[in-house]
Design an enzyme around this catalytic site. Structure first.
Site, PDB file in Angstrom:
ATOM      1  N   CYS A  88     -20.484  -5.399  24.973  1.00 48.82           N
ATOM      2  CA  CYS A  88     -21.917  -5.638  25.098  1.00 48.82           C
ATOM      3  C   CYS A  88     -22.372  -5.140  26.466  1.00 48.82           C
ATOM      4  CB  CYS A  88     -22.215  -7.132  24.949  1.00 48.82           C
ATOM      5  SG  CYS A  88     -23.947  -7.552  25.235  1.00 48.82           S
ATOM      6  N   CYS A  91     -23.486  -8.307  28.764  1.00 51.21           N
ATOM      7  CA  CYS A  91     -22.570  -9.326  29.321  1.00 51.21           C
ATOM      8  C   CYS A  91     -21.099  -8.923  29.308  1.00 51.21           C
ATOM      9  CB  CYS A  91     -22.738 -10.639  28.566  1.00 51.21           C
ATOM     10  SG  CYS A  91     -22.149 -10.574  26.848  1.00 51.21           S
ATOM     11  N   CYS A 137     -25.238 -10.350  20.152  1.00 50.55           N
ATOM     12  CA  CYS A 137     -24.069 -10.741  20.926  1.00 50.55           C
ATOM     13  C   CYS A 137     -24.067 -12.265  20.987  1.00 50.55           C
ATOM     14  CB  CYS A 137     -24.136 -10.149  22.331  1.00 50.55           C
ATOM     15  SG  CYS A 137     -22.819 -10.747  23.427  1.00 50.55           S
ATOM     16  N   CYS A 140     -24.509 -13.528  25.044  1.00 53.66           N
ATOM     17  CA  CYS A 140     -25.773 -13.414  25.791  1.00 53.66           C
ATOM     18  C   CYS A 140     -27.006 -13.369  24.888  1.00 53.66           C
ATOM     19  CB  CYS A 140     -25.758 -12.206  26.717  1.00 53.66           C
ATOM     20  SG  CYS A 140     -25.856 -10.608  25.872  1.00 53.66           S
ATOM     21  N   CYS A 160     -24.473  -1.294  12.191  1.00 54.17           N
ATOM     22  CA  CYS A 160     -25.200  -0.147  12.732  1.00 54.17           C
ATOM     23  C   CYS A 160     -25.750  -0.585  14.099  1.00 54.17           C
ATOM     24  CB  CYS A 160     -26.311   0.200  11.752  1.00 54.17           C
ATOM     25  SG  CYS A 160     -27.123   1.745  12.086  1.00 54.17           S
TER      26      CYS A 160
END
Length: 172
Positions: A88, A91, A137, A140, A160
């Site tokens: 991510c 984070c 995510c 975060c 996607c």
């Protein structure tokens, strides 16, 4: 006359009580019990929007915090064939492995499963007059992209994901 008014009031009260009882009983019976998953909230990242704006680029902020989408075939990783791990961008939580990346033809990096299902959350997205499954995510809350049921085996899923929402570390 007074007796007939009393009888009408009594019948109305009984009818009202009966109707309310039926509504309460039918509502409680029609709802199926929901499965509750309790996650450890201690590792969740909570920041103000002004903090996110300071830490992320303008494009990262737009995608991750405002749920934006980059144009197809423009992202850094849609055509990346290197082996490694995708994280991510907000984070640095591990999200996807290059081993699960595939060519979907969509113009965005596509994966058939996350590294760990607990690292992503999926929520219903009804924006733009469509019903889709949004991928976030779990650490975060950053918007990553969407998941569709048209991917390859073994899962049949296509995550996607916006390249801007990802960082990549090449295997050494």
């Amino acid at each position: 006359m007074d007796k007939s008014i009393y009888m009408i009031n009594a019948r109305l009260k009984c009818g009202l009580i009966l109707a309310l009882s039926l509504i309460i009983f039918s509502c409680s019976k029609s709802q199926e019990p929901k499965k509750t998953i309790v996650k450890d909230m201690s590792d969740k990242i909570v920041k103000s929007e002004s903090d996110w704006k300071k830490e992320l680029s303008t494009e990262e902020y737009h995608i991750l915090r405002e749920k934006g989408t980059e144009r197809a075939f423009t992202g850094e990783f849609w055509n990346n064939h290197d082996e490694g791990t995708y994280y991510c961008a907000g984070c640095h939580q591990k999200l996807f492995s290059s081993a699960t990346k595939f060519e979907s033809g969509s113009g965005w990096p596509s994966f058939y499963e996350p590294i760990d299902e607990e690292n992503v959350e999926v929520e219903k997205d009804t924006s733009f007059g469509m019903v889709r499954e949004e991928v976030l995510c779990s650490k975060c809350g950053g918007h990553l992209g969407h998941v569709f049921p048209d991917g390859p085996e073994p899962t049949g899923l296509r995550y996607c994901i916006n390249s801007v929402a990802l960082d990549f570390e090449k295997e050494q």
